[in-house]
Design a protein around this motif. Sequence first.
Motif, mmCIF file in Angstrom:
data_model
loop_
_atom_site.group_PDB
_atom_site.id
_atom_site.type_symbol
_atom_site.label_atom_id
_atom_site.label_comp_id
_atom_site.label_asym_id
_atom_site.label_seq_id
_atom_site.Cartn_x
_atom_site.Cartn_y
_atom_site.Cartn_z
ATOM 1 N N CYS A 55 30.166 45.679 42.484
ATOM 2 C CA CYS A 55 30.019 45.488 41.044
ATOM 3 C C CYS A 55 30.644 46.668 40.309
ATOM 4 O O CYS A 55 30.344 47.827 40.614
ATOM 5 C CB CYS A 55 28.539 45.361 40.690
ATOM 6 N N ALA A 56 31.509 46.360 39.343
ATOM 7 C CA ALA A 56 32.204 47.391 38.563
ATOM 8 C C ALA A 56 31.712 47.344 37.122
ATOM 9 O O ALA A 56 31.994 46.396 36.391
ATOM 10 C CB ALA A 56 33.709 47.164 38.618
ATOM 11 N N VAL A 57 30.983 48.356 36.703
ATOM 12 C CA VAL A 57 30.336 48.385 35.392
ATOM 13 C C VAL A 57 31.074 49.317 34.445
ATOM 14 O O VAL A 57 31.402 50.453 34.803
ATOM 15 C CB VAL A 57 28.868 48.849 35.511
ATOM 16 N N HIS A 58 31.326 48.837 33.230
ATOM 17 C CA HIS A 58 31.871 49.692 32.182
ATOM 18 C C HIS A 58 31.090 49.436 30.893
ATOM 19 O O HIS A 58 30.459 48.392 30.727
ATOM 20 C CB HIS A 58 33.359 49.402 31.948
ATOM 21 N N ALA A 86 37.465 37.839 46.582
ATOM 22 C CA ALA A 86 37.299 37.003 45.394
ATOM 23 C C ALA A 86 36.870 37.903 44.239
ATOM 24 O O ALA A 86 36.057 38.818 44.429
ATOM 25 C CB ALA A 86 36.246 35.926 45.623
ATOM 26 N N THR A 87 37.418 37.656 43.064
ATOM 27 C CA THR A 87 37.067 38.440 41.876
ATOM 28 C C THR A 87 36.454 37.520 40.838
ATOM 29 O O THR A 87 37.061 36.523 40.447
ATOM 30 C CB THR A 87 38.300 39.137 41.289
ATOM 31 N N ILE A 88 35.239 37.856 40.415
ATOM 32 C CA ILE A 88 34.545 37.126 39.363
ATOM 33 C C ILE A 88 34.490 38.031 38.138
ATOM 34 O O ILE A 88 33.986 39.160 38.210
ATOM 35 C CB ILE A 88 33.116 36.737 39.784
ATOM 36 N N THR A 89 35.019 37.544 37.022
ATOM 37 C CA THR A 89 35.052 38.333 35.787
ATOM 38 C C THR A 89 34.228 37.648 34.711
ATOM 39 O O THR A 89 34.510 36.496 34.346
ATOM 40 C CB THR A 89 36.502 38.491 35.279
ATOM 41 N N LEU A 90 33.186 38.305 34.223
ATOM 42 C CA LEU A 90 32.446 37.790 33.073
ATOM 43 C C LEU A 90 33.407 37.761 31.896
ATOM 44 O O LEU A 90 34.053 38.772 31.601
ATOM 45 C CB LEU A 90 31.241 38.677 32.761
ATOM 46 N N ARG A 119 33.064 41.944 37.879
ATOM 47 C CA ARG A 119 33.468 42.828 36.787
ATOM 48 C C ARG A 119 33.361 42.063 35.465
ATOM 49 O O ARG A 119 32.900 40.927 35.445
ATOM 50 C CB ARG A 119 34.903 43.323 37.016
ATOM 51 N N ALA A 120 33.773 42.683 34.359
ATOM 52 C CA ALA A 120 33.622 42.046 33.050
ATOM 53 C C ALA A 120 34.806 42.353 32.153
ATOM 54 O O ALA A 120 35.363 43.457 32.181
ATOM 55 C CB ALA A 120 32.329 42.508 32.375
ATOM 56 N N ARG A 180 39.711 50.584 41.707
ATOM 57 C CA ARG A 180 38.837 51.200 42.712
ATOM 58 C C ARG A 180 37.862 50.177 43.285
ATOM 59 O O ARG A 180 37.631 50.161 44.514
ATOM 60 C CB ARG A 180 38.075 52.368 42.080
ATOM 61 N N ALA A 181 37.306 49.318 42.454
ATOM 62 C CA ALA A 181 36.390 48.294 42.950
ATOM 63 C C ALA A 181 37.090 47.382 43.946
ATOM 64 O O ALA A 181 36.528 47.025 44.987
ATOM 65 C CB ALA A 181 35.824 47.487 41.788
ATOM 66 N N HIS A 182 38.324 47.014 43.625
ATOM 67 C CA HIS A 182 39.067 46.145 44.540
ATOM 68 C C HIS A 182 39.397 46.878 45.838
ATOM 69 O O HIS A 182 39.345 46.266 46.924
ATOM 70 C CB HIS A 182 40.351 45.648 43.877
#
Length: 259
Positions: free
Chosen positions: A103-106, A17-21, A57-58, A193-195
């Motif tokens: 968690c993928a932070v940019h 599951a992918t949650i995107t802010l 991710r965001a 990469r996060a996925h």
Amino acid sequence: MTDYGTILYETSDDHVATITLNRPDVLNAFDRQMCEEMRSAWRQVKADASVHAVVLRAAGDRAFCAGLDMKKPYGQPDDVWNHEDPGELLSPKWQQVWKPVVCAVHGICTAGAFYLVNEADIVICSDDATFFDSHVTYGLVSALEPVGLMRKVGLAETLRIALTGNDERVTAETALRISLVTEVVARDQLWTRAHEIAAAIARKPTSATQGTVRAIWESLDRPYRAALQQGLIYTRIGNPIGSAEVAETGADRPDPRFR
């Protein structure tokens, strides 16, 4: 894809599951609506047996999250003793979700964004990521986010981040050095990469990964010996289920030396 107003929620065939802010116009700062939608999303993750792991991710180019949206009232009750911490709604662990979160932070990651980083099981970032805590710069006590942060980077680094406010930015390189993140990648590779990491975890028996997450996180709230005793109980509960899942998929059984 589930229809939310401030976040995007989608699932894929590989059990991720992918949650995107999704408030990039305000640097993905969270308001009451986003907090409540995040709580709903975590509960959706928990209830969906086809979801084995999560990517958080965001959207947008500038920021992962700028914390609480100070331009919109959060809406606390008049009775101060009934005030709630927004972090409880953002938190998978408060919602008793033990499915692994990557968690993928940019870009910018500041203040209340640490709620999300602190609650993730694996954090990676892009080479443009910067971490800082703006609370004290604006005369606000930083007393909640540092509690979780200390569990990741220790007391000394947490105090430096909390007390220097906007004056210092933790770069991606420094974040890797102090174990705030475990990997740094180019910006255009971050989501992929996060996925990849989440999908690799999702291929493993979910009873084993959930039990591992729960045992490790709950150990933080217990003395050493009590944590070992609790962990032993979880192996007795989870290992037979995990072995059955391996057998059901037809995969090779694990080497008994490592069980």
